[in-house]
Every structure is written in C-alpha cells, then in structure tokens.
Motif scaffolding. Structure first.
Motif, PDB file in Angstrom:
ATOM      1  N   VAL A  24       0.840  -1.197   0.000  1.00  0.00           N
ATOM      2  CA  VAL A  24       0.000   0.000   0.000  1.00  0.00           C
ATOM      3  C   VAL A  24       0.877   1.251   0.000  1.00  0.00           C
ATOM      4  CG1 VAL A  24      -1.621   1.360   1.383  1.00  0.00           C
ATOM      5  CG2 VAL A  24      -2.031  -1.065   1.032  1.00  0.00           C
ATOM      6  N   ARG A  62      -8.539   4.624   4.160  1.00  0.00           N
ATOM      7  CA  ARG A  62      -7.804   4.243   2.956  1.00  0.00           C
ATOM      8  C   ARG A  62      -7.442   5.453   2.107  1.00  0.00           C
ATOM      9  NH1 ARG A  62     -11.520   3.487  -1.531  1.00  0.00           N
ATOM     10  NH2 ARG A  62     -13.677   3.816  -0.881  1.00  0.00           N
ATOM     11  N   GLY A  68       2.426   1.722  -3.455  1.00  0.00           N
ATOM     12  CA  GLY A  68       1.496   1.795  -4.571  1.00  0.00           C
ATOM     13  C   GLY A  68       1.402   0.521  -5.371  1.00  0.00           C
ATOM     14  N   LYS A 116      -3.635  -1.007  -4.423  1.00  0.00           N
ATOM     15  CA  LYS A 116      -4.506   0.017  -3.867  1.00  0.00           C
ATOM     16  C   LYS A 116      -5.008  -0.444  -2.504  1.00  0.00           C
ATOM     17  CE  LYS A 116      -6.028   1.884  -8.316  1.00  0.00           C
ATOM     18  NZ  LYS A 116      -7.177   2.161  -9.208  1.00  0.00           N
TER      19      LYS A 116
END
Length: 402
Positions: free
Chosen positions: A35, A360, A38, A41
């Motif tokens: 995460v 998130r 990248g 997602k």
C-alpha cells in the motif's frame, strides 16, 4: 438456558470479536508495504488479505492445539476465566490500535489468558515451560531472524537489478511485492487465525462439551476464519500507516524482500506449533529491509516506541485480564457486568478514534505530510489576516490531508 451454556456462548462470541480485532490490528503486517509503495490500492490490498486470511486459517490446526491442550491445565480452567482473558486482549488491542502501535495481538491474547488464569486458577495452572518454548523464545528469535533475512534479501535485490532500467525493475518488484504480501496474508491466517480456534476449543473442553486433547471442530475453524477475514477487510489503517510510512520509507524491492522473509518465518513457526507474533516478524522484516537498503532512513524513535509496546503487551493485557477475572469470578452477575464494561470500553475507544480519522484515503500520507498539515490547520486558525470563512476553508483543506 443454563448459566454454564450462557457463559460458553458469551465466551465464543467475545472470542470471535477478538478475532475480528486481530484481523484489523494485523492487516498491516502483510499489506502496509504494497500500500505504501502503490503496488496495491488500499481497498484491493485488504480484500486480498481478508480472503487469504480465511484460506490460511483453514489449512492447519497445530497452533490451535498448542493453545487448547498445552498452555494450561484444562481441569482448572473455567469459562469465566477464559472470558476475562479475552477481555484483556481486546482492550489492549484497541488501545494500541488507537495509538497506531503495531503491537502483537497474539501476545495480547497470551498475556490476557495467562493473567486471567493466574488470578482465577492459580499460577500452577500455567504450563510455564510451554509458554517459554512456544511464546517467549520465538518472540526473541523470530524478529531477528526475519530482519536479518530481509536485510540480506534487500541488499541482494538491489545488487542484482543495479544495471536494470529503473522502470522495468520497479514494475517487476511491484508484482513481486504484491505476491509476497499475499503469501504473508496466507501465513498470517495459518498462525493467528488458529489462536481463536484454540481459545474456543479450550472453553468447550473446560465446559465438558468436547473431549480433552482434541482439536477444533469444523464450525470453529470456519467461524474463526470468517471473523479474522472480516476484521482484515475493515482495514486497520492506523497501524498500516505506521508500518508503511512510520518506520522507514519502503521501496518496492524492500517490500518484496520483507514479505518473503516474513512468509518463510511465519510458515515455519506455524508448522512447529509456535504461538508466534506475526506483528513482530513483519516489523523485524521491515526494519531489516531498511537496514539492507543503502541510504534508507530508519526512524529508530518509532521503532523504540513499538519495542516499548511489545514489552508492555504481555503484562499490560495480563493486568487488565486479571482485574476482569476478579469480576467474572463473582458469578453470573459478574460475567454480565464484565460484558457491559467491555462494550462501554469498545465504544469509548471508537469515539476517541473518530477525532482523527485515518482511512484508505490518507493511509499513505507520510509523517512529514501529517505534521505539516496539522501545523497549517493551526496557523490558519490563529492568523488574523484571514476572515472566518477563509480560515474555515483553508483549515478544512489542510485537515483533509490527514
């Protein structure tokens, strides 16, 4: 419904609540790296982790058997004692989640059970040799082994790809990081998913509803797997930010190496029935990957805070559980009061967490971004050059970066 059956059902439900907290508390163990870089997602990452946690929980029962048949004298353990141990573990998990500290859910559970058993049944009920060999010794060795393996693997990864175009190596390592993170999720299920199975099996044995020296039943395996999977899906974003951005800025080669080191360590320990902390292993791997990358900045101040949390987890959860055991030992009234207090504590911690929401959408913000955004919000609020409307708008914009 008899009093015993009521308490057993309460313990099973509370055990599944703990399993849920274990899921969102430990989702960062596998997915913080991909995460942060990248490679995945945030929502995709937790979906993959949730599914693989469920699958992993159904693959093995060695750790569950260690908990249900090895740590304690089953003849002296009662359902209210186990309930008190779970309360201690849940409260500790939520407190450390609120602070964004990746402490060990496993050690919270072990500490809670040990504290409750000592208060409720006496120190002699604890099998000290098993606790030492299956919990404390792996807690010291496993993070070091994982860290060394991750450091060597990171250094090797950069050396092998030093002449490869950066765009090609970046893409390849992103796929590799997603793959190794998925393996960590699977391994986490085989380790932590079993611990709740062991607790539920222990209470069924203690209540005479299941023969001694037997493993978890199929419905226990399924329920525990679903609970930890749902908890993982909920995110646990606070701890994910700490592990992904707080300890060291992770690049994709580091993430791949850390994931591979964590997976190997966790799977080997699960096969041997060790009550290993996947948090300790994953954190050790991330630190090792930072050491292995030349020029990486390892934030040792954050690592020290985490170490303090690790050292406090067993006694802290044990103290809370010991107090809970005093209450649960007062009979059915004490059990009901303990359940009410648990609900109040959970709601209170959740309410405090809403003052600074991490989701998130902002989980990948760096430490520097958080500090600057907070300072900007305060500066605009105190600056007389801006009107009330301007201050509200600019302060809101800064806070949205958090």
């Amino acid at each position: 419904m008899t009093t015993l059956l009521f308490v057993v059902i309460a313990v099973i439900l509370v055990a599944l609540v703990f399993d849920f907290t274990n899921g969102f508390h430990d989702s960062a163990n596998a997915m913080a790296g991909p995460v942060a870089t990248g490679a995945l997602k945030p929502r995709t990452a937790v979906i993959i982790a949730a599914v693989l946690n469920l699958v992993g929980a159904c693959l093995s029962t060695e750790v569950a058997k260690t908990i249900s048949n090895g740590f304690f004298d089953e003849a002296l353990i009662t359902a209210p004692i186990i309930l008190a141990g779970l309360v201690g573990a849940i409260v500790w998990n939520l407190l450390t989640w609120l602070l964004g500290l990746p402490s060990s859910s496993s050690h919270a559970l072990f500490g809670g059970l040990i504290g409750a058993v000592i208060v409720g049944a006496g120190f002699s009920s604890v099998n000290v040799s098993v606790v030492m060999s299956k919990v404390l010794l792996p807690a010291l060795i496993a993070p070091v082994v994982a860290g060394i393996a991750a450091a060597l693997a990171t250094r090797l990864a950069y050396r092998v790809t030093r002449k490869t175009p950066s765009s090609h190596s970046e893409t390849g390592f992103k796929y590799g990081q997603a793959f190794t993170a998925s393996l960590v999720s699977l391994a986490h299920g085989t380790s932590d998913g079993q611990k709740t199975m062991g607790v539920i099996t222990l209470v069924l044995i203690a209540a005479g509803l299941q023969p001694a020296q037997t493993g978890p039943q199929w419905w226990v395996i399924l329920a525990a797997g679903l609970a930890i999977g749902l908890g993982t899906y909920s995110g646990g974003w606070r701890i994910m930010r700490t592990m992904g951005k707080g300890i060291v800025e992770i690049e994709t080669p580091q993430g791949s190496a850390a994931g591979a080191a964590s997976t190997a360590t966790i799977l080997a320990s699960s096969h041997l029935g060790f009550g290993l902390s996947t948090t300790h292993v994953s954190t050790g791997s991330i630190l090792g990957s930072g050491i292995g990358r030349k020029g990486a900045e390892v934030r040792w101040s954050v690592a020290r805070r985490m170490l303090y949390a690790w050292l406090l987890t067993l006694p802290g959860a044990g103290l809370v559980a010991g107090l809970a055991a005093l209450l649960s030992g007062l009979g059915i009234g004490g059990v009901i009061a303990l359940l009410v207090l648990l609900v109040v504590a959970c709601v209170a911690i959740w309410a405090v967490s809403r003052k600074h929401v991490i989701s998130r959408h902002n989980v990948t913000d760096s430490h520097e971004v958080m500090v600057l955004a907070s300072a900007a919000a305060k500066s605009f609020a105190n600056d007389p050059r801006f009107g009330d409307a301007d201050k509200r708008a600019k302060s809101t914009t800064a806070k949205e970066q958090l």
